[in-house]
Design an enzyme around this catalytic site. Structure first.
Site, PDB file in Angstrom:
ATOM      1  N   SER A 182    -108.417 -44.335  25.393  1.00 50.05           N
ATOM      2  CA  SER A 182    -109.232 -45.341  24.709  1.00 50.05           C
ATOM      3  C   SER A 182    -108.797 -46.764  25.020  1.00 50.05           C
ATOM      4  O   SER A 182    -109.628 -47.660  25.154  1.00 50.05           O
ATOM      5  CB  SER A 182    -109.185 -45.111  23.191  1.00 50.05           C
ATOM      6  OG  SER A 182    -109.687 -43.839  22.870  1.00 50.05           O
ATOM      7  N   HIS A 234    -106.853 -49.656  20.895  1.00 51.15           N
ATOM      8  CA  HIS A 234    -108.125 -50.276  21.279  1.00 51.15           C
ATOM      9  C   HIS A 234    -107.965 -51.779  21.456  1.00 51.15           C
ATOM     10  O   HIS A 234    -108.410 -52.357  22.446  1.00 51.15           O
ATOM     11  CB  HIS A 234    -109.186 -50.008  20.209  1.00 51.15           C
ATOM     12  CG  HIS A 234    -109.503 -48.560  20.013  1.00 51.15           C
ATOM     13  ND1 HIS A 234    -110.281 -48.103  18.970  1.00 51.15           N
ATOM     14  CD2 HIS A 234    -109.131 -47.455  20.709  1.00 51.15           C
ATOM     15  CE1 HIS A 234    -110.386 -46.782  19.048  1.00 51.15           C
ATOM     16  NE2 HIS A 234    -109.689 -46.369  20.091  1.00 51.15           N
TER      17      HIS A 234
END
Length: 375
Positions: A182, A234
């Site tokens: 991610s 993230h």
């Protein structure tokens, strides 16, 4: 450095407009100019997808649920069958297997100097749902970028962004193992935003594209405030990719390209530079921020610093409490009864018990198993 074996150049006809810098003097606005941008053969991003899928299959092979756990889902798959949903709701391997394969585990990085885990964790996934969601995102985002900028720049951007996501995650979340691509994916998303900003002069409908990208970024980051999502990976990946976009994805300004592709014999008002001053400034500032940020982050990590102690509100960026969920970690305790490679855990909170086969007595893995058993 140029990528090898590009596909033939694609000619994009750009309509001249009043005020466009570098359009040949004396040529009418309705005359079209040819601006050539090379389209690269896409092979690296598909290779990344294949590599992630292969690594997941290898992880499941090593996991060998029927032999090591006994209770499995889809036992007809043999050693590729999944751990129970109670142990892994994403349909995947055990925490112990992920640890052996190279998951990010902060105590090992700090005490055993396993810095390689900051890189290996981005090639591992916790389950079928996890790997499919990430690989679909990689295909949709990565292929377009590789076509535009080539495999060298996008490959470096992907790996460095993944490292940046792992680094920020390790500084804030130190009580459990972490895996997933991610951070690298958010890096590609961040680079799309910075690429639009630094190459502002070559785009039409640029404001609409900018607003659309900002909305997409906000929505994706906002989803990270839900519990059990590592939003620090993230954020770290996005910030790394955003800065790397100013470094790797810079393009000549529209005026220089128009001047270079002007009609033969056309007069030009003045010779335009290949890049604007603001592009150079963004490049230098981004390089300085990247180097200093990674250096400070690594020093803090290897000194065992918990970044939450210096930022009392930062935990809200990864989990914001709501009426339907809580971000407070439940205090759980388990009674352990080891028997060779088997470990019998009994949760003292709810009385549930289960037997796990472990290859080592890593405290983080045992704590994660206890948390799952008590949840």
């Amino acid at each position: 450095m140029k990528d090898k074996n590009p596909s033939p150049e694609v000619e994009i006809r750009v309509h001249g407009r009043r005020g466009d810098v570098g359009v040949a003097a004396g040529v009418e606005d309705h005359v079209f100019r040819q601006v050539r941008y090379r389209r690269w053969v896409t092979w690296l991003v598909p290779s990344f997808v294949v590599a992630n899928m292969v690594m997941f299959m290898v992880t499941m092979y090593v996991n060998d649920c029927p032999k090591n756990s006994g209770f499995c889902i889809a036992r007809f798959l043999g050693r590729f069958s999944f751990q129970t949903l109670k142990e892994n709701p994403l349909l995947g391997p055990s925490s112990d297997t992920l640890y052996k394969m190279g998951a990010l585990e902060v105590p090992d990085v700090v005490q055993k100097h396993h810095a390689w885990r900051l890189f290996t964790c981005i090639w591992l996934h916790a389950g079928v749902f996890h790997v499919l969601a990430n690989m679909l995102s990689l295909v949709f985002i990565g292929i377009r970028l590789e076509q535009e900028f080539g495999f060298v720049r996008i490959g470096l951007l992907y790996v460095i962004s993944g490292f940046g996501g792992s680094l920020l995650s390790a500084l804030f979340i130190q009580s459990s193992i972490s895996v997933g691509a991610s951070g690298a994916l958010f890096g590609l998303l961040g680079s799309m935003l910075s690429e639009l900003i630094t190459n502002w002069t070559i785009y039409a409908n640029k404001l609409a594209a900018l607003l659309m990208l900002i909305v997409i970024v906000i929505i994706n980051l906002a989803m990270g405030i839900l519990p059990h999502v590592d939003n620090f990976a993230h954020i770290g990946g996005f910030l790394s990719g955003f800065l790397l976009g100013f470094v790797f994805l810079i393009r000549p300004q529209f005026g220089w390209v128009s001047q270079r592709n002007a009609l033969p014999g056309s007069a030009t008002t003045s010779l335009k530079p290949k890049h604007t001053m603001y592009q150079y400034v963004l490049w230098v500032v981004s390089v300085i921020l990247l180097i200093s940020g990674f250096k400070v982050g690594l020093v803090m990590l290897f000194r065992g610093v918990n970044a939450n102690e210096y930022c009392s509100w930062c935990h809200y960026m990864s989990c914001f409490p709501g009426s339907k969920w809580s971000c407070k970690s439940q205090q759980v305790s388990c009674m352990m009864n080891p028997n060779g490679n088997a470990l019998n855990l009994t949760c003292l909170n709810n009385g549930k018990s289960n037997v796990y086969v472990l290859s080592n007595d890593n405290p983080s893995v045992i704590q994660q198993l206890c948390s799952q058993l008590c949840s």
